[in-house]
Write a protein that holds these residues in place. Structure first.
Motif, PDB file in Angstrom:
ATOM      1  N   GLU A  33     103.372 -18.566 -53.444  1.00  0.00           N
ATOM      2  CA  GLU A  33     103.689 -19.967 -53.667  1.00  0.00           C
ATOM      3  C   GLU A  33     102.593 -20.667 -54.475  1.00  0.00           C
ATOM      4  OE1 GLU A  33     106.409 -21.675 -53.134  1.00  0.00           O
ATOM      5  OE2 GLU A  33     107.382 -19.855 -52.368  1.00  0.00           O
ATOM      6  N   ILE A  34     101.331 -20.315 -54.162  1.00  0.00           N
ATOM      7  CA  ILE A  34     100.215 -20.900 -54.909  1.00  0.00           C
ATOM      8  C   ILE A  34     100.282 -20.466 -56.367  1.00  0.00           C
ATOM      9  CG2 ILE A  34      97.702 -20.862 -55.201  1.00  0.00           C
ATOM     10  CD1 ILE A  34      97.446 -20.773 -52.175  1.00  0.00           C
ATOM     11  N   GLU A  35     100.583 -19.173 -56.612  1.00  0.00           N
ATOM     12  CA  GLU A  35     100.686 -18.667 -57.977  1.00  0.00           C
ATOM     13  C   GLU A  35     101.788 -19.382 -58.748  1.00  0.00           C
ATOM     14  OE1 GLU A  35     101.247 -14.474 -57.710  1.00  0.00           O
ATOM     15  OE2 GLU A  35      99.106 -14.034 -57.429  1.00  0.00           O
ATOM     16  N   GLU A  36     102.945 -19.550 -58.118  1.00  0.00           N
ATOM     17  CA  GLU A  36     104.059 -20.233 -58.777  1.00  0.00           C
ATOM     18  C   GLU A  36     103.721 -21.688 -59.056  1.00  0.00           C
ATOM     19  OE1 GLU A  36     106.859 -18.973 -59.988  1.00  0.00           O
ATOM     20  OE2 GLU A  36     106.040 -17.012 -59.409  1.00  0.00           O
ATOM     21  N   THR A  37     103.064 -22.334 -58.110  1.00  0.00           N
ATOM     22  CA  THR A  37     102.671 -23.729 -58.312  1.00  0.00           C
ATOM     23  C   THR A  37     101.655 -23.847 -59.436  1.00  0.00           C
ATOM     24  OG1 THR A  37     103.039 -24.215 -55.963  1.00  0.00           O
ATOM     25  CG2 THR A  37     101.669 -25.769 -57.212  1.00  0.00           C
ATOM     26  N   LEU A  38     100.720 -22.890 -59.480  1.00  0.00           N
ATOM     27  CA  LEU A  38      99.697 -22.892 -60.522  1.00  0.00           C
ATOM     28  C   LEU A  38     100.331 -22.675 -61.899  1.00  0.00           C
ATOM     29  CD1 LEU A  38      96.700 -23.012 -61.239  1.00  0.00           C
ATOM     30  CD2 LEU A  38      96.560 -20.545 -60.819  1.00  0.00           C
ATOM     31  N   SER A  94     101.641 -12.477 -38.546  1.00  0.00           N
ATOM     32  CA  SER A  94     100.303 -12.802 -39.032  1.00  0.00           C
ATOM     33  C   SER A  94      99.510 -11.538 -39.335  1.00  0.00           C
ATOM     34  CB  SER A  94      99.572 -13.660 -37.994  1.00  0.00           C
ATOM     35  OG  SER A  94      98.252 -13.920 -38.410  1.00  0.00           O
ATOM     36  N   GLU A  95      99.603 -10.553 -38.412  1.00  0.00           N
ATOM     37  CA  GLU A  95      98.865  -9.304 -38.593  1.00  0.00           C
ATOM     38  C   GLU A  95      99.402  -8.483 -39.763  1.00  0.00           C
ATOM     39  OE1 GLU A  95      99.086  -7.390 -34.834  1.00  0.00           O
ATOM     40  OE2 GLU A  95      97.611  -8.700 -33.860  1.00  0.00           O
ATOM     41  N   SER A  96     100.695  -8.625 -40.078  1.00  0.00           N
ATOM     42  CA  SER A  96     101.294  -7.851 -41.173  1.00  0.00           C
ATOM     43  C   SER A  96     100.895  -8.380 -42.551  1.00  0.00           C
ATOM     44  CB  SER A  96     102.817  -7.874 -41.053  1.00  0.00           C
ATOM     45  OG  SER A  96     103.325  -9.181 -41.338  1.00  0.00           O
ATOM     46  N   GLY A  97     100.362  -9.578 -42.596  1.00  0.00           N
ATOM     47  CA  GLY A  97      99.955 -10.161 -43.877  1.00  0.00           C
ATOM     48  C   GLY A  97     101.083 -10.865 -44.612  1.00  0.00           C
ATOM     49  N   LEU A  98     102.244 -10.980 -44.015  1.00  0.00           N
ATOM     50  CA  LEU A  98     103.397 -11.586 -44.681  1.00  0.00           C
ATOM     51  C   LEU A  98     103.146 -13.052 -45.004  1.00  0.00           C
ATOM     52  CD1 LEU A  98     106.312 -11.443 -45.661  1.00  0.00           C
ATOM     53  CD2 LEU A  98     107.064 -11.966 -43.316  1.00  0.00           C
ATOM     54  N   VAL A  99     102.569 -13.778 -44.056  1.00  0.00           N
ATOM     55  CA  VAL A  99     102.310 -15.194 -44.282  1.00  0.00           C
ATOM     56  C   VAL A  99     101.330 -15.362 -45.442  1.00  0.00           C
ATOM     57  CG1 VAL A  99     101.335 -17.309 -43.303  1.00  0.00           C
ATOM     58  CG2 VAL A  99     102.800 -15.832 -41.904  1.00  0.00           C
ATOM     59  N   GLN A 100     100.292 -14.530 -45.451  1.00  0.00           N
ATOM     60  CA  GLN A 100      99.292 -14.603 -46.516  1.00  0.00           C
ATOM     61  C   GLN A 100      99.931 -14.315 -47.872  1.00  0.00           C
ATOM     62  OE1 GLN A 100      95.968 -12.016 -45.895  1.00  0.00           O
ATOM     63  NE2 GLN A 100      95.002 -12.535 -47.848  1.00  0.00           N
ATOM     64  N   GLU A 101     100.849 -13.330 -47.913  1.00  0.00           N
ATOM     65  CA  GLU A 101     101.510 -12.983 -49.169  1.00  0.00           C
ATOM     66  C   GLU A 101     102.406 -14.117 -49.656  1.00  0.00           C
ATOM     67  OE1 GLU A 101     102.302 -10.625 -52.441  1.00  0.00           O
ATOM     68  OE2 GLU A 101     100.849 -10.309 -50.822  1.00  0.00           O
ATOM     69  N   ILE A 102     103.129 -14.736 -48.723  1.00  0.00           N
ATOM     70  CA  ILE A 102     104.008 -15.844 -49.087  1.00  0.00           C
ATOM     71  C   ILE A 102     103.201 -17.018 -49.627  1.00  0.00           C
ATOM     72  CG2 ILE A 102     105.600 -17.594 -48.187  1.00  0.00           C
ATOM     73  CD1 ILE A 102     106.632 -15.473 -46.223  1.00  0.00           C
ATOM     74  N   VAL A 103     102.113 -17.345 -48.950  1.00  0.00           N
ATOM     75  CA  VAL A 103     101.256 -18.455 -49.390  1.00  0.00           C
ATOM     76  C   VAL A 103     100.681 -18.159 -50.765  1.00  0.00           C
ATOM     77  CG1 VAL A 103      99.106 -19.706 -48.933  1.00  0.00           C
ATOM     78  CG2 VAL A 103     100.695 -19.215 -47.054  1.00  0.00           C
ATOM     79  N   LYS A 104     100.235 -16.902 -50.964  1.00  0.00           N
ATOM     80  CA  LYS A 104      99.678 -16.495 -52.254  1.00  0.00           C
ATOM     81  C   LYS A 104     100.705 -16.668 -53.372  1.00  0.00           C
ATOM     82  CE  LYS A 104      97.935 -12.471 -54.746  1.00  0.00           C
ATOM     83  NZ  LYS A 104      97.683 -11.008 -54.701  1.00  0.00           N
TER      84      LYS A 104
END
Length: 234
Positions: free
Chosen positions: A29-34, A17-27
């Motif tokens: 996935e959202i971009e690909e879905t968009l 969580s602190e490394s930002g990996l989850v945030q990057e993955i979510v970002k």
């Protein structure tokens, strides 16, 4: 040594969580879905895409029954592509329609050689006030009866130009223009309607319409001395 799996998992999740990996993955996935959603909604095969394509085709529709294109499909393509270099809009579409109507106007399907020379003089020669006449260049090679075969005509608003040095070089077969060069350039390959004016545009239109050139001069008696119509001492 006792392993505390809960603690290990919690610590690992905290580090991730602190490394930002989850945030990057979510970002990502959202971009690909968009992207996928937009492509589905606005792509070529979507309802919107098909409607847009239909609208564009309808607006630039040309009455092909008025055109005698034959092998000049590429010529027409060049004219349209050149005109639509910018964004497609109402102004561009109107420009296309105006240019095509000008190019393929059903009127003027034939022209006499005499009148063709006169038009060149009217378009390309600007007489000085004290100038009584000018000399042009004119070369004719072939049968006087254009229906019998090939004719090559070369003419220039300046004097003493060789056949291949003339500004206008016109090839005729059975009275129809089959080739045209302006200032040494094959008009099919390089020139566009937008880059032409005056007599060059007139020739371009005659060529595209397969207009007939009537050889109306006995023994091709073209006078290279052109009189200034505004000279006061006549």
């Amino acid at each position: 040594m006792e392993l505390n799996l809960n603690e290990i998992v919690n610590n690992s999740m905290q580090e991730i969580s602190e490394s930002g990996l989850v945030q990057e993955i979510v970002k990502n996935e959202i971009e690909e879905t968009l992207k996928s959603t937009l492509s589905t909604s606005f792509g070529r095969y979507s309802k919107f895409g098909k409607s847009l394509e239909s609208e564009i085709r309808e607006k630039i529709k040309v009455d092909l029954s008025k055109m005698n294109l034959i092998e000049y499909n590429q010529l027409v393509t060049n004219v349209i592509a050149d005109t639509l270099q910018g964004e497609i809009g109402d102004k561009s579409i109107k420009m296309v329609k105006d240019n095509l109507e000008s190019l393929f106007n059903p009127g003027g399907a034939s022209e006499t050689l005499t009148r063709l020379v006169e038009k060149m003089v009217e378009s390309d020669i600007d007489f000085d006030d004290d100038e009584s006449y000018r000399e042009i260049s004119f070369h004719f090679k072939g049968y006087e009866n254009g229906e019998n075969g090939f004719i090559n005509i070369a003419m220039d608003p300046e004097s003493d130009k060789s056949e291949y040095g003339c500004k206008y070089q016109i090839g005729i077969f059975q009275n129809e223009i089959f080739s045209l060069r302006v200032e040494g350039v094959d008009i099919r390959k390089t020139l566009s309607l937008r880059s032409l004016s005056g007599f060059s545009r007139e020739l371009f239109s005659l060529y595209a319409k397969r207009a007939k050139i009537i050889i109306d001069n006995t023994n091709i008696n073209i006078d290279v001395e052109v009189l200034n119509p505004n000279y006061e001492d006549w």
